[in-house]
Design a protein around this motif. Structure first.
Motif, PDB file in Angstrom:
ATOM      1  N   LEU A 107      60.971  57.802  25.023  1.00  4.41           N
ATOM      2  CA  LEU A 107      60.422  56.987  23.960  1.00  4.41           C
ATOM      3  C   LEU A 107      61.119  55.036  25.650  1.00  4.41           C
ATOM      4  O   LEU A 107      59.925  54.213  25.128  1.00  4.41           O
ATOM      5  N   ILE A 148      52.828  56.557  17.590  1.00  2.00           N
ATOM      6  CA  ILE A 148      54.776  56.317  18.606  1.00  2.00           C
ATOM      7  C   ILE A 148      55.354  56.090  16.391  1.00  2.00           C
ATOM      8  O   ILE A 148      54.523  55.534  15.342  1.00  2.00           O
ATOM      9  N   GLU A 169      59.993  58.812  17.087  1.00  5.85           N
ATOM     10  CA  GLU A 169      59.688  59.747  18.364  1.00  5.85           C
ATOM     11  C   GLU A 169      58.378  59.614  18.453  1.00  5.85           C
ATOM     12  O   GLU A 169      57.685  58.676  17.696  1.00  5.85           O
ATOM     13  N   ALA A 170      57.412  59.572  19.659  1.00  5.98           N
ATOM     14  CA  ALA A 170      56.721  59.459  20.149  1.00  5.98           C
ATOM     15  C   ALA A 170      55.904  60.580  20.754  1.00  5.98           C
ATOM     16  O   ALA A 170      56.634  61.086  21.323  1.00  5.98           O
ATOM     17  N   ASN A 184      62.927  50.138  17.919  1.00  7.43           N
ATOM     18  CA  ASN A 184      63.440  51.733  18.488  1.00  7.43           C
ATOM     19  C   ASN A 184      62.762  52.748  17.607  1.00  7.43           C
ATOM     20  O   ASN A 184      63.511  53.291  16.566  1.00  7.43           O
ATOM     21  N   THR A 238      59.078  51.802  24.869  1.00  9.27           N
ATOM     22  CA  THR A 238      60.038  50.275  24.415  1.00  9.27           C
ATOM     23  C   THR A 238      59.981  49.646  25.215  1.00  9.27           C
ATOM     24  O   THR A 238      60.315  48.485  25.272  1.00  9.27           O
ATOM     25  N   HIS A 289      57.387  62.491  25.446  1.00  3.30           N
ATOM     26  CA  HIS A 289      57.536  62.585  24.438  1.00  3.30           C
ATOM     27  C   HIS A 289      59.343  61.063  24.274  1.00  3.30           C
ATOM     28  O   HIS A 289      59.855  60.544  23.438  1.00  3.30           O
TER      29      HIS A 289
END
Length: 147
Positions: free
Chosen positions: A30, A75, A45-46, A42, A34, A28
């Motif tokens: 990021l 994402i 959540e992922a 930005n 990114t 989870h």
């Protein structure tokens, strides 16, 4: 010289057709996403996984060489980032993305949208991506292969 059939497949075909030798657990964080895919901005959540493609047997590979790595991610983007990507790349309806079975339960309902231009925008010199938006949402799905 021989070439692996997996190396000749597109990003869309490579992950489902090949067997991951090493697959991480669901993640989870990021930052790795990114850094690899700056166009996602930005995200809020992922849920994602990564690993390397290869032979499904338990014995080591017969021919040493570089590994092919994969990432599959669901994402949630900031609304303005999702809107900008959809406006710029005009994705159109497509079928459901084929994700790793451990991620399928996290996939939002469709229909799904995709665009070759969006795929290219979320690819770079290291990662070749196939991308999908879940319609009427800020959710982007990326399937990417580092070849």
């Amino acid at each position: 010289m021989s070439v692996s059939p997996a190396a000749c497949r597109s990003a869309h075909e490579a992950t489902p057709a090949a067997t991951p030798l090493q697959a991480n657990h669901i993640r989870h964080d990021l930052d790795p996403l990114t850094k690899r895919f700056p166009a996602i901005g930005n995200p809020t959540e992922a849920t994602w996984m990564s690993g390397s493609l290869g032979d499904s047997s338990e014995r080591p590979a017969r021919v040493p060489g570089p590994s092919v790595y994969w990432i599959e991610a669901i994402i949630t983007l900031q609304p303005e980032t999702a809107d900008a990507l959809q406006t710029k790349y005009a994705p159109s309806p497509t079928g459901e993305p084929q994700l790793n079975e451990n991620l399928r339960s996290e996939m939002p309902p469709g229909p799904f949208l995709t665009s070759k231009a969006m795929d290219k925008a979320l690819s770079n010199t290291d990662w070749r991506s196939t991308t999908y938006f879940a319609s009427d949402s800020n959710t982007l799905i990326i399937k990417s292969v580092d070849d």
